[in-house]
Design an enzyme around this catalytic site. Structure first.
Site, short mmCIF file in Angstrom:
data_model
loop_
_atom_site.label_atom_id
_atom_site.label_comp_id
_atom_site.label_asym_id
_atom_site.label_seq_id
_atom_site.Cartn_x
_atom_site.Cartn_y
_atom_site.Cartn_z
N ASP A 70 0.85 -1.18 0.00
CA ASP A 70 0.00 0.00 0.00
C ASP A 70 0.89 1.23 0.00
O ASP A 70 1.98 1.23 0.58
CB ASP A 70 -0.97 0.01 1.19
N GLU A 161 -7.70 3.78 12.48
CA GLU A 161 -6.56 3.58 13.37
C GLU A 161 -6.39 4.76 14.31
O GLU A 161 -7.23 5.67 14.35
CB GLU A 161 -5.29 3.33 12.57
#
Length: 270
Positions: A70, A161
């Site tokens: 990513d 997150e």
């Protein structure tokens, strides 16, 4: 010398006070901060809070596994032919954050990876502190987060997150965060027909969502920088993708698909 009538003098003072209040107005709320948003990417805060110990950063075997990665604006422009040559089969690219930031490298990364033959998807960095989940899903969709049934586009992903701007859980309790993610997920599904992938770590999910089992139908992209996947958040019997290292042979973070190439196609087409 003319003297003003006492009542007129009082009216003038009252008018001046009202005018001063009108000029000042109500206290304006500060605009949400996106300072450093280009450096907020999938796992940037997880690495800070949970560490990266025990991770085989450079040397690992890709035998019988599907390697991906990513990227975000943090990586800049990516050399996609070289990345594909190094073994990358899929990639998630950061598209947006909150309702006020778009990755300036998104087009180069998203379109370039597709041209190089990778299966690609876009992800959104969640900011529950700045707006509701539905609004952020719409912003994500408007800036590259859509999905197409071409067999090479992964469903959009929600990066949930640690808060890089303040309180770990964005100043929200677990029920509020569950509702926020549900709003994002439902909006994305209504617009695309796909449930978004959810990116998170087990530790953050436990701390901020009370280990809610509510999203087991969404594909799970798990972050854990170790040699083993370890415990999953409640509700998921398995992960679809495991982000196992924050660096390696590919640009950005390193990921394993939990299955063969046929599973990657299945994840893409739903």
């Amino acid at each position: 010398m003319k003297r003003r009538h006492p009542l007129l003098r009082g009216s003038a003072v009252l008018f001046a006070g009202v005018a001063a209040v009108a000029l000042c107005g109500p206290t304006a709320q500060a605009a949400p901060s996106y300072a450093g948003a280009e450096d907020n990417y999938a796992g940037s805060q997880i690495a800070k809070h949970e560490g990266v110990g025990g991770v085989p950063h450079i040397r690992y075997s890709a035998e019988d596994q599907v390697l991906g990665h990513d990227v975000s604006g943090h990586q800049g422009a990516v050399d996609w032919p070289s990345t594909a040559g190094a073994g990358a089969k899929f990639v998630y690219v950061k598209a947006t954050e909150g309702t006020g930031f778009v990755n300036p490298q998104f087009a180069q990364q998203y379109n370039g990876s597709y041209s190089a033959g990778l299966v690609r998807g876009a992800y959104h960095f969640a900011r529950p502190d700045v707006s509701d989940g539905a609004s952020q899903a719409e912003y994500f969709l408007a800036h590259g987060g859509g999905w197409s049934n071409d067999g090479r586009t992964l469903p959009g992903a929600l990066d949930a997150e640690y808060n890089p701007y303040g309180d770990t859980c964005y100043g929200k309790d677990s029920a509020t965060l569950v509702a926020w993610i549900r709003s994002f997920s439902d909006t994305y599904r209504a617009r695309t027909g796909r449930l978004p992938t959810i990116y998170t770590s087990t530790s953050w999910w436990k701390k901020c969502l009370g280990n809610s089992p509510a999203f087991g139908a969404n594909p799970l992209w798990l972050a854990r920088y170790n040699s083993q996947v370890g415990e999953l958040p409640a509700g998921w019997p398995r992960q679809s993708i495991w982000q196992f290292a924050d660096q390696g042979v590919l640009p950005g973070d390193q990921n394993w698909l939990n299955g063969p190439l046929t599973l990657l196609r299945d994840l893409a087409i739903g």
